[in-house]
Design a protein around this motif. Structure first.
Motif, PDB file in Angstrom:
ATOM      1  N   VAL A 253       0.843  -1.206   0.000  1.00  0.00           N
ATOM      2  CA  VAL A 253       0.000   0.000   0.000  1.00  0.00           C
ATOM      3  C   VAL A 253       0.877   1.254   0.000  1.00  0.00           C
ATOM      4  N   ALA A 254       2.057   1.169   0.609  1.00  0.00           N
ATOM      5  CA  ALA A 254       3.003   2.293   0.620  1.00  0.00           C
ATOM      6  C   ALA A 254       3.782   2.270  -0.688  1.00  0.00           C
ATOM      7  N   THR A 255       3.355   3.080  -1.650  1.00  0.00           N
ATOM      8  CA  THR A 255       4.040   3.079  -2.945  1.00  0.00           C
ATOM      9  C   THR A 255       5.323   3.908  -2.906  1.00  0.00           C
ATOM     10  N   ALA A 256       5.428   4.833  -1.949  1.00  0.00           N
ATOM     11  CA  ALA A 256       6.664   5.610  -1.741  1.00  0.00           C
ATOM     12  C   ALA A 256       6.635   6.186  -0.337  1.00  0.00           C
ATOM     13  N   VAL A 257       7.811   6.261   0.275  1.00  0.00           N
ATOM     14  CA  VAL A 257       7.989   6.899   1.583  1.00  0.00           C
ATOM     15  C   VAL A 257       9.236   7.759   1.441  1.00  0.00           C
TER      16      VAL A 257
ATOM     17  N   PRO B 152      -2.125   4.255  -3.028  1.00  0.00           N
ATOM     18  CA  PRO B 152      -2.923   4.280  -4.253  1.00  0.00           C
ATOM     19  C   PRO B 152      -4.034   5.329  -4.257  1.00  0.00           C
ATOM     20  N   ASP B 153      -4.695   5.551  -3.099  1.00  0.00           N
ATOM     21  CA  ASP B 153      -5.769   6.536  -3.019  1.00  0.00           C
ATOM     22  C   ASP B 153      -5.813   7.061  -1.588  1.00  0.00           C
ATOM     23  N   SER B 154      -5.318   8.284  -1.372  1.00  0.00           N
ATOM     24  CA  SER B 154      -5.263   8.819  -0.011  1.00  0.00           C
ATOM     25  C   SER B 154      -6.652   9.067   0.580  1.00  0.00           C
TER      26      SER B 154
ATOM     27  N   THR C 258      -2.021  10.726  -2.703  1.00  0.00           N
ATOM     28  CA  THR C 258      -2.238   9.686  -3.700  1.00  0.00           C
ATOM     29  C   THR C 258      -1.012   9.609  -4.607  1.00  0.00           C
ATOM     30  N   ALA C 259      -0.607   8.391  -4.932  1.00  0.00           N
ATOM     31  CA  ALA C 259       0.527   8.202  -5.849  1.00  0.00           C
ATOM     32  C   ALA C 259       0.297   9.031  -7.107  1.00  0.00           C
ATOM     33  N   GLY C 260       1.341   9.709  -7.553  1.00  0.00           N
ATOM     34  CA  GLY C 260       1.241  10.573  -8.724  1.00  0.00           C
ATOM     35  C   GLY C 260       0.841  12.003  -8.389  1.00  0.00           C
TER      36      GLY C 260
END
Length: 174
Positions: A42-46, A70-72, A115-117
């Protein structure tokens, strides 16, 4: 509109800036590992962001972390796991990049969830990297922070908002 789940703390004074502490990097690494372990994919980046992520820069002694998911807005996908490691959801800003802010009791951390992106995440990384690589930008930001921190503020966010003009100037490449 900002929805505060925990009211913002009042400062009613100047902002504490401390000299850069190399321990901030190690603290971030420990926190990032805990977050990645709790959230898995779920953590796509930290990412370590904010002034504590810039070597040599005086800062409020608070580690700022950006977490991409993916969706905050889908808090059920990540908030319970973060609560399990001691974080508390402090605010929601659905109209500002679906931003969420969580904090643990200790250490002093602002965990920003996007959210990623998210273009705001990209902007924060660009600003961090500019301060890390451009001595003139570093000096301008440092002197601005020191001047503003010495003033009297009701809330920390008021101080942060006042820095936005120089942040925009540096992001524009000026």
């Amino acid at each position: 509109m900002v929805e505060y789940l925990v009211p913002p703390a009042r400062v009613d004074g100047s902002i504490e800036l401390v000299p850069y502490d190399p321990q901030w990097v190690a603290t971030f690494e420990t926190l990032a590992t805990d977050i990645r372990t709790a959230l898995g994919p779920v953590a796509t980046a930290v990412e370590h962001v904010g002034s504590t992520s810039v070597p040599g820069l005086a800062a409020k002694p608070i580690i700022d972390i950006n977490l991409l998911v993916p969706d905050s807005a889908d808090e059920a996908a990540y908030v319970p796991a973060l609560e399990g490691i001691g974080y508390v959801l402090h605010l929601r800003e659905p109209e500002w990049h679906e931003h969420r802010l969580l904090r643990p009791a200790e250490p002093r951390v602002n965990l920003h969830v996007f959210t990623a992106g998210s273009p705001e995440h990209d902007r924060m990384i660009t600003f961090r990297d500019r301060l890390r690589t451009d001595p003139e930008a570093f000096e301008l930001y440092l002197t601005t922070k020191q001047r503003l921190a010495a003033q009297r503020w009701e809330h920390v966010q008021d101080y942060a908002d006042e820095k936005s003009a120089v942040v925009e100037q540096l992001l524009s490449g000026s």
